[in-house]
Scaffold this motif. Structure first.
Motif, mmCIF file in Angstrom:
data_model
loop_
_atom_site.group_PDB
_atom_site.id
_atom_site.type_symbol
_atom_site.label_atom_id
_atom_site.label_comp_id
_atom_site.label_asym_id
_atom_site.label_seq_id
_atom_site.Cartn_x
_atom_site.Cartn_y
_atom_site.Cartn_z
ATOM 1 N N SER A 1 35.248 106.001 -53.684
ATOM 2 C CA SER A 1 33.728 106.531 -54.217
ATOM 3 C C SER A 1 32.894 106.095 -53.203
ATOM 4 O O SER A 1 31.676 106.029 -53.325
ATOM 5 N N LEU A 2 33.447 105.848 -51.864
ATOM 6 C CA LEU A 2 32.536 105.182 -50.895
ATOM 7 C C LEU A 2 31.627 106.187 -50.554
ATOM 8 O O LEU A 2 30.348 105.743 -50.121
ATOM 9 N N PHE A 3 31.842 107.461 -50.705
ATOM 10 C CA PHE A 3 30.657 108.738 -50.217
ATOM 11 C C PHE A 3 30.197 109.211 -51.569
ATOM 12 O O PHE A 3 29.723 110.252 -51.289
ATOM 13 N N GLY A 4 30.212 108.700 -52.716
ATOM 14 C CA GLY A 4 29.652 109.150 -54.084
ATOM 15 C C GLY A 4 30.599 109.517 -54.824
ATOM 16 O O GLY A 4 30.108 109.993 -55.789
ATOM 17 N N GLY A 5 31.669 110.312 -54.484
ATOM 18 C CA GLY A 5 32.668 110.938 -55.377
ATOM 19 C C GLY A 5 33.429 109.871 -56.338
ATOM 20 O O GLY A 5 33.374 108.669 -56.179
ATOM 21 N N PRO A 6 34.251 110.359 -57.314
ATOM 22 C CA PRO A 6 34.995 109.401 -58.126
ATOM 23 C C PRO A 6 36.223 108.812 -57.268
ATOM 24 O O PRO A 6 36.493 109.478 -56.468
ATOM 25 N N GLY A 7 36.571 107.722 -57.562
ATOM 26 C CA GLY A 7 37.456 107.152 -56.936
ATOM 27 C C GLY A 7 37.668 105.333 -57.268
ATOM 28 O O GLY A 7 36.668 104.873 -57.694
ATOM 29 N N GLU A 8 38.841 105.130 -57.175
ATOM 30 C CA GLU A 8 39.089 103.452 -57.422
ATOM 31 C C GLU A 8 39.595 102.809 -56.253
ATOM 32 O O GLU A 8 39.878 101.784 -56.421
ATOM 33 N N ASP A 9 39.897 103.506 -54.862
ATOM 34 C CA ASP A 9 40.307 102.724 -53.868
ATOM 35 C C ASP A 9 41.676 101.712 -54.353
ATOM 36 O O ASP A 9 41.585 100.629 -54.009
ATOM 37 N N ARG A 10 42.534 102.244 -55.359
ATOM 38 C CA ARG A 10 43.726 101.555 -55.279
ATOM 39 C C ARG A 10 44.722 102.151 -54.680
ATOM 40 O O ARG A 10 45.243 103.202 -54.798
ATOM 41 N N SER A 11 45.795 101.020 -53.760
ATOM 42 C CA SER A 11 46.769 101.656 -52.990
ATOM 43 C C SER A 11 47.692 102.013 -53.904
ATOM 44 O O SER A 11 47.941 101.451 -55.041
ATOM 45 N N PRO A 12 48.530 102.861 -53.452
ATOM 46 C CA PRO A 12 49.692 103.351 -54.256
ATOM 47 C C PRO A 12 50.939 102.377 -54.379
ATOM 48 O O PRO A 12 50.879 101.705 -53.380
ATOM 49 N N GLN A 13 51.586 102.533 -55.304
ATOM 50 C CA GLN A 13 52.799 101.711 -55.332
ATOM 51 C C GLN A 13 53.874 102.426 -54.514
ATOM 52 O O GLN A 13 53.987 103.657 -54.114
ATOM 53 N N LEU A 14 54.556 101.582 -53.628
ATOM 54 C CA LEU A 14 55.444 102.125 -52.562
ATOM 55 C C LEU A 14 56.688 101.254 -52.789
ATOM 56 O O LEU A 14 56.640 99.770 -52.811
ATOM 57 N N SER A 15 58.019 101.623 -52.587
ATOM 58 C CA SER A 15 59.044 101.077 -52.514
ATOM 59 C C SER A 15 60.060 101.630 -51.586
ATOM 60 O O SER A 15 59.919 102.807 -51.365
ATOM 61 N N TRP A 16 60.804 100.995 -50.921
ATOM 62 C CA TRP A 16 61.581 101.394 -49.809
ATOM 63 C C TRP A 16 62.919 101.006 -49.702
ATOM 64 O O TRP A 16 63.356 99.805 -50.156
ATOM 65 N N GLU A 17 64.114 101.711 -49.104
ATOM 66 C CA GLU A 17 65.603 101.184 -49.038
ATOM 67 C C GLU A 17 66.210 102.018 -47.899
ATOM 68 O O GLU A 17 65.523 103.031 -47.286
ATOM 69 N N GLY A 18 67.450 101.812 -47.349
ATOM 70 C CA GLY A 18 68.031 102.189 -46.544
ATOM 71 C C GLY A 18 67.554 102.256 -45.171
ATOM 72 O O GLY A 18 67.930 102.804 -44.007
ATOM 73 N N PHE A 19 66.737 101.220 -44.896
ATOM 74 C CA PHE A 19 66.122 100.712 -43.430
ATOM 75 C C PHE A 19 67.283 100.025 -42.634
ATOM 76 O O PHE A 19 68.412 99.641 -43.438
ATOM 77 N N PRO A 20 67.352 100.037 -41.536
ATOM 78 C CA PRO A 20 68.214 99.345 -40.681
ATOM 79 C C PRO A 20 68.424 97.856 -41.065
ATOM 80 O O PRO A 20 67.536 97.105 -41.452
ATOM 81 N N ALA A 21 69.699 97.344 -41.094
ATOM 82 C CA ALA A 21 70.063 96.034 -41.515
ATOM 83 C C ALA A 21 69.460 94.954 -40.674
ATOM 84 O O ALA A 21 69.337 93.815 -41.423
ATOM 85 N N ASP A 22 69.075 95.369 -39.569
ATOM 86 C CA ASP A 22 68.639 94.038 -38.669
ATOM 87 C C ASP A 22 67.151 94.339 -38.632
ATOM 88 O O ASP A 22 66.394 93.520 -37.751
ATOM 89 N N THR A 23 66.606 94.961 -39.706
ATOM 90 C CA THR A 23 65.021 95.146 -39.649
ATOM 91 C C THR A 23 64.499 93.499 -39.872
ATOM 92 O O THR A 23 65.046 92.755 -40.802
ATOM 93 N N GLN A 24 63.322 93.046 -39.243
ATOM 94 C CA GLN A 24 63.061 91.791 -39.148
ATOM 95 C C GLN A 24 61.681 91.540 -39.901
ATOM 96 O O GLN A 24 61.342 90.626 -40.376
ATOM 97 N N SER A 25 60.899 92.848 -40.193
ATOM 98 C CA SER A 25 59.604 92.746 -40.938
ATOM 99 C C SER A 25 59.235 94.241 -41.284
ATOM 100 O O SER A 25 59.955 95.244 -40.626
ATOM 101 N N PHE A 26 58.271 94.630 -42.150
ATOM 102 C CA PHE A 26 57.648 95.952 -42.117
ATOM 103 C C PHE A 26 56.138 95.996 -41.888
ATOM 104 O O PHE A 26 55.431 94.830 -42.073
ATOM 105 N N ALA A 27 55.515 96.956 -41.554
ATOM 106 C CA ALA A 27 54.314 97.310 -41.567
ATOM 107 C C ALA A 27 54.241 98.661 -42.460
ATOM 108 O O ALA A 27 54.869 99.419 -42.574
ATOM 109 N N VAL A 28 52.903 98.602 -43.192
ATOM 110 C CA VAL A 28 52.577 99.786 -43.893
ATOM 111 C C VAL A 28 51.232 100.251 -43.403
ATOM 112 O O VAL A 28 50.178 99.537 -43.402
ATOM 113 N N THR A 29 51.023 101.582 -43.349
ATOM 114 C CA THR A 29 49.801 102.123 -42.833
ATOM 115 C C THR A 29 49.490 103.365 -43.794
ATOM 116 O O THR A 29 50.494 103.881 -44.118
ATOM 117 N N CYS A 30 48.348 103.801 -43.671
ATOM 118 C CA CYS A 30 47.984 105.129 -44.197
ATOM 119 C C CYS A 30 46.797 105.684 -43.358
ATOM 120 O O CYS A 30 45.758 105.244 -43.101
#
Length: 179
Positions: free
Chosen positions: A37-66
């Motif tokens: 709603s920052l520019f006057g339109g309808p909106g809730e600014d709610r980030s979506p649910q996200l889930s993930w699998e199948g990443f490399p076994a040696d992954t040490q952390s994650f980042a999420v971006t939009c």
């Protein structure tokens, strides 16, 4: 207006893994919850649910971006940037991007979006500008922590992701504000 450039195409190729959401889907229009709603339109600014699998076994952390590569700027628009998500975390609940990061996993850090808020900022393209793509990405990283100062921009985080990403998963919904 037609947009087709994939900003991840200029980065080194990394394996993909599975990314799912109960709130967003590839090529589907965003719900009002993921709009702003920052520019006057309808909106809730709610980030979506996200889930993930199948990443490399040696992954040490994650980042999420939009990121909106279709924003009317020369540099796109970062809507959300979270990093240092522990490797044991494989899901963010809807609303995890609330102001200040109070619903993020312990240890995770959130940078300011391109509007300056330390929160998720929903879609709000200029009326009549055409459909915009919102690239939600989960990056699997080879380090438990990134050297990213709290005041850094999401672009600086992007440089760190370039260096440390071992795999990536994306979901790309769209949104268009009518004229």
């Amino acid at each position: 207006m037609s947009h087709s450039f994939d900003p991840y195409s200029v980065l080194p190729s990394v394996p993909e893994f599975g990314l799912h959401s109960t709130d967003i889907a590839d090529g589907k229009s965003l719900d009002v919850a993921q709009c702003s709603s920052l520019f006057g339109g309808p909106g809730e600014d709610r980030s979506p649910q996200l889930s993930w699998e199948g990443f490399p076994a040696d992954t040490q952390s994650f980042a999420v971006t939009c990121f909106d590569p279709d924003a009317p700027t020369a540099s796109g628009f970062w809507h959300w940037a979270v990093y240092d998500i522990p490797a044991s975390v494989h899901e963010l609940e809807a609303g995890a991007g609330a102001p200040g990061g109070k619903y993020l996993p312990v240890g995770a850090k959130m940078l300011a979006n391109d509007a300056g808020g330390h929160s998720f900022l929903g879609a709000s393209p200029p009326p009549g500008h055409g459909p915009h793509r919102y690239i939600y990405a989960v990056h699997a990283l080879d380090t438990p922590e990134l050297a990213v100062p709290a005041a850094a921009s999401p672009a600086w985080l992007g440089i760190q992701l370039f260096t440390h990403a071992v795999a990536r998963a994306t979901i790309v919904p769209i949104f268009e504000t009518p004229e």
